[in-house]
Design a protein around this motif. Structure first.
Motif, PDB file in Angstrom:
ATOM      1  N   PRO A  80      57.966  -9.095   4.392  1.00 54.81           N
ATOM      2  CA  PRO A  80      59.159 -10.129   3.961  1.00 54.81           C
ATOM      3  C   PRO A  80      59.744 -10.490   5.326  1.00 54.81           C
ATOM      4  O   PRO A  80      60.201  -9.547   6.207  1.00 54.81           O
ATOM      5  N   HIS A 118      53.799 -10.255  -2.255  1.00 56.54           N
ATOM      6  CA  HIS A 118      53.459 -11.089  -1.101  1.00 56.54           C
ATOM      7  C   HIS A 118      52.580 -10.067  -0.314  1.00 56.54           C
ATOM      8  O   HIS A 118      52.329  -8.993  -0.413  1.00 56.54           O
ATOM      9  N   ARG A 119      51.523 -10.957   0.627  1.00 59.09           N
ATOM     10  CA  ARG A 119      50.731 -10.096   1.291  1.00 59.09           C
ATOM     11  C   ARG A 119      51.041  -9.636   2.576  1.00 59.09           C
ATOM     12  O   ARG A 119      50.674  -8.960   3.321  1.00 59.09           O
ATOM     13  N   ALA A 130      59.232 -11.089  -6.048  1.00 60.34           N
ATOM     14  CA  ALA A 130      58.226 -11.716  -5.533  1.00 60.34           C
ATOM     15  C   ALA A 130      57.048 -10.628  -4.993  1.00 60.34           C
ATOM     16  O   ALA A 130      57.525  -9.803  -4.210  1.00 60.34           O
TER      17      ALA A 130
END
Length: 271
Positions: A267, A263-264, A261
């Motif tokens: 995590p 993502h910005r 994944a």
């Protein structure tokens, strides 16, 4: 068929005789067994790399070698009787052809210049359609099937020529989950049966699940070659795609399934 690129470089002609560099210092080898993945962002030159590998574009510097012979030393018909290339999926313009007729075109490297397909060629096309699971579509027109079905037909066309090496340029792109799974399942079965597969993909999880070796192609930098498990890490993928990447492994039917994944945000520790 063993594949190797030595010191490959490519650039497109620019203004006033200049060259716009696209690829440089491309070096890798592939035994010709299993799956070799090429992975990188849009615009990095992955499709260009495949075309240079196959001689469809000329390397500016360096060379491709197959079974320890430079590509330039191979008679064209012999090379294409042992190698098959499936470019990125496009809507077919061959509306007059049935799927069966489209697939038998894969026998062209084994036919004479003006020869028509014979019984053995149609049998090879039938076997190829059976291999990828589209026998029921044989009489359908190429403009009457879905994108996923047409992609499977393109793979069948390549297989009809009985190649030793299959090179696929983003075969799962623009397909929904089901059709991606169908195409990837065919790739897995072909590799398990001994066919060498070079897979150009945008999906790190697809490469991580099935490739033994990998070539990472960053934009504007030299590609990095090595074992897939060593290269396809969160750190390297984050740098490759310029976005934080998290990798988790799920267990599905007793089999580990990697999930990747982008993502910005940082995590949270769960996916």
């Amino acid at each position: 068929m063993r594949v190797e690129v030595r010191d490959g470089a490519f650039g497109y002609p620019g203004p006033r005789g200049s060259v716009v560099p696209v690829l440089r210092d491309v070096n890798f080898s592939f035994s010709g067994k299993g799956v070799f993945a090429v992975l990188g962002p849009n615009g990095a030159g992955k499709t260009t790399l495949l075309k240079c590998l196959l001689g469809l574009l000329p390397w500016t510097r360096g060379e491709s070698r197959f079974d320890n012979r430079p590509l330039t030393a191979w008679p064209r018909r012999e090379f294409w009787s042992r190698t098959a290339y499936v470019p990125q999926a496009k809507t077919s313009s061959l509306a007059a052809l049935t799927i069966s007729e489209y697939v038998v075109l894969g026998r062209s490297a084994r036919l004479g210049a003006f020869a028509r397909p014979g019984a053995a060629d149609w049998e090879a096309a039938d076997r190829a359609m059976e291999t990828v699971g589209i026998t029921s579509l044989a009489a359908r027109r190429t403009n009457e099937v879905s994108g996923g079905q047409l992609q499977l037909a393109a793979i069948a066309r390549a297989l009809a020529g009985a190649p030793e090496l299959l090179i696929l340029d983003e075969p799962e792109s623009n397909l929904d989950f089901r059709n991606q799974a169908l195409v990837l399942d065919v790739i897995d079965r072909l590799a398990a049966d001994g066919l060498g597969v070079i897979l150009n993909t945008h999906f790190p999880a697809h490469a991580l699940l099935r490739a033994s070796e990998c070539l990472l192609v960053p934009r504007g930098e030299a590609p990095v070659f090595g074992p897939a498990r060593e290269l396809l890490t969160e750190e390297r993928l984050s740098a490759l795609f310029s976005i934080p990447v998290t990798i988790r492994t799920l267990e599905v039917d007793g089999r580990p399934l990697p999930v990747v994944a982008a993502h910005r945000r940082e995590p949270s520790g769960t996916l």
